[in-house]
Design an enzyme around this catalytic site. Structure first.
Site, PDB file in Angstrom:
ATOM      1  CE  LYS A  22      63.769 -58.478 -13.053  1.00 35.77           C
ATOM      2  NZ  LYS A  22      63.797 -57.006 -13.111  1.00 35.77           N
ATOM      3  CD  GLN A  45      64.315 -54.103 -16.039  1.00 41.15           C
ATOM      4  OE1 GLN A  45      63.676 -55.096 -15.688  1.00 41.15           O
ATOM      5  NE2 GLN A  45      65.466 -53.765 -15.471  1.00 41.15           N
ATOM      6  CG  ASP A  54      60.598 -54.988  -8.863  1.00 37.14           C
ATOM      7  OD1 ASP A  54      61.217 -55.902  -8.288  1.00 37.14           O
ATOM      8  OD2 ASP A  54      61.057 -54.387  -9.845  1.00 37.14           O
TER       9      ASP A  54
END
Length: 279
Positions: free
Chosen positions: A52, A96, A119
């Site tokens: 990312k 994450q 996200d």
């Protein structure tokens, strides 16, 4: 011959467009950042965060990596998220998964501001999306929908079977397909008569997280096959693509299908967040 839904190729096209959009922001004096929080030392998570970060660099976003020790508490993680929420330069925040087991991960996800939830993993964002309101979609489902749209795969009136019910993939994807007027059945590893349900589907989505769980002979000829799984050790996804790709109408390769779209959707939504903030 089946149409290959090439996520890698389409992600490259999206990346080129995003680069131009970020340059426009930078020329106006804005340098949008995507913050990625990693707690602990999970090797796979390190790899994903690195990927990312590389995508941020290619697009022109500032990649702000925050690596916290495994012993970080929930309260300490919440404080970090609060600081990022308050930073106007940070236009996207990504926590994450998975966090260490002692952390209340859901509480931490839901601390992320809605406008920075690029996200698409907060309960607030999922709820708004499911109700047809504005919100960033979970990155993998949103990437799948973008890929289907790009290749002009018809959805309205089609029977779609989603095998997998995770809150970050199966459930939001089902809502997105429903919003496009598909008729959606959500299945999982405990579903009885799964083969028959898959055989009746025009669109089959593998999102169960088990290597080759969906058998090739379950899938009807002419179906559209979306494999959202990836298992590096077995070098396969959740669907036995080898046995059906010659007779389906379209499919996502593994790798190179859904994966690149996930990362580029995260980048796209971060850029959209910045554009809205500095409009």
């Amino acid at each position: 011959m089946a149409l290959i839904l090439d996520g890698k190729k389409y992600a490259t096209e999206i990346e080129a467009d995003l680069s131009l959009r970020v340059k426009t922001l930078v020329n106006k004096g804005h340098a949008p950042a995507l913050a990625t929080i990693l707690v602990g030392d999970d090797p796979a998570s390190h790899t994903y965060v690195k990927m990312k970060g590389s995508a941020c660099t290619r697009v022109g976003l500032v990649s702000r990596g925050i690596h916290l020790p495994a012993e970080t508490t929930t309260e300490e993680l919440l404080q970090t998220i609060d600081e990022l929420n308050a930073d106007p330069a940070v236009r996207g925040i990504m926590l994450q998964h998975p966090a260490p087991k002692h952390i209340d991960e859901r509480r931490c996800f839901d601390r992320i501001s809605l406008e920075k939830d690029v996200d698409g993993l907060t309960c607030h964002g999922f709820g708004r999306m499911a109700m047809g309101e504005s919100a960033f979609g979970a990155a993998t489902p949103a990437g799948i929908m973008a890929l289907l749209s790009h290749y002009e795969i018809p959805l309205a009136g089609k029977d779609a079977v989603v095998i997998g019910r995770s809150p970050i993939l199966g459930k939001p994807l089902a809502m997105m397909l429903l919003a496009q007027n598909a008729t959606v059945t959500i299945c999982h590893s405990k579903t009885e008569g799964l083969a028959e349900k898959v055989a009746a589907a025009d669109i089959v989505v593998g999102a169960v997280g088990i290597p080759r769980f969906i058998q090739a002979d379950w899938i009807s000829s002419g179906a559209v096959v979306i494999d959202a799984g990836y298992h590096p050790a077995e070098k396969c996804g959740d669907i036995d693509l080898e046995g059906c790709r010659e007779r389906v109408s379209a499919y996502t390769p593994v790798p190179g299908g859904v994966g690149p779209m996930t990362i580029m959707t995260l980048m796209r939504q971060a850029v959209e967040s910045a554009e809205r903030f500095w409009a």
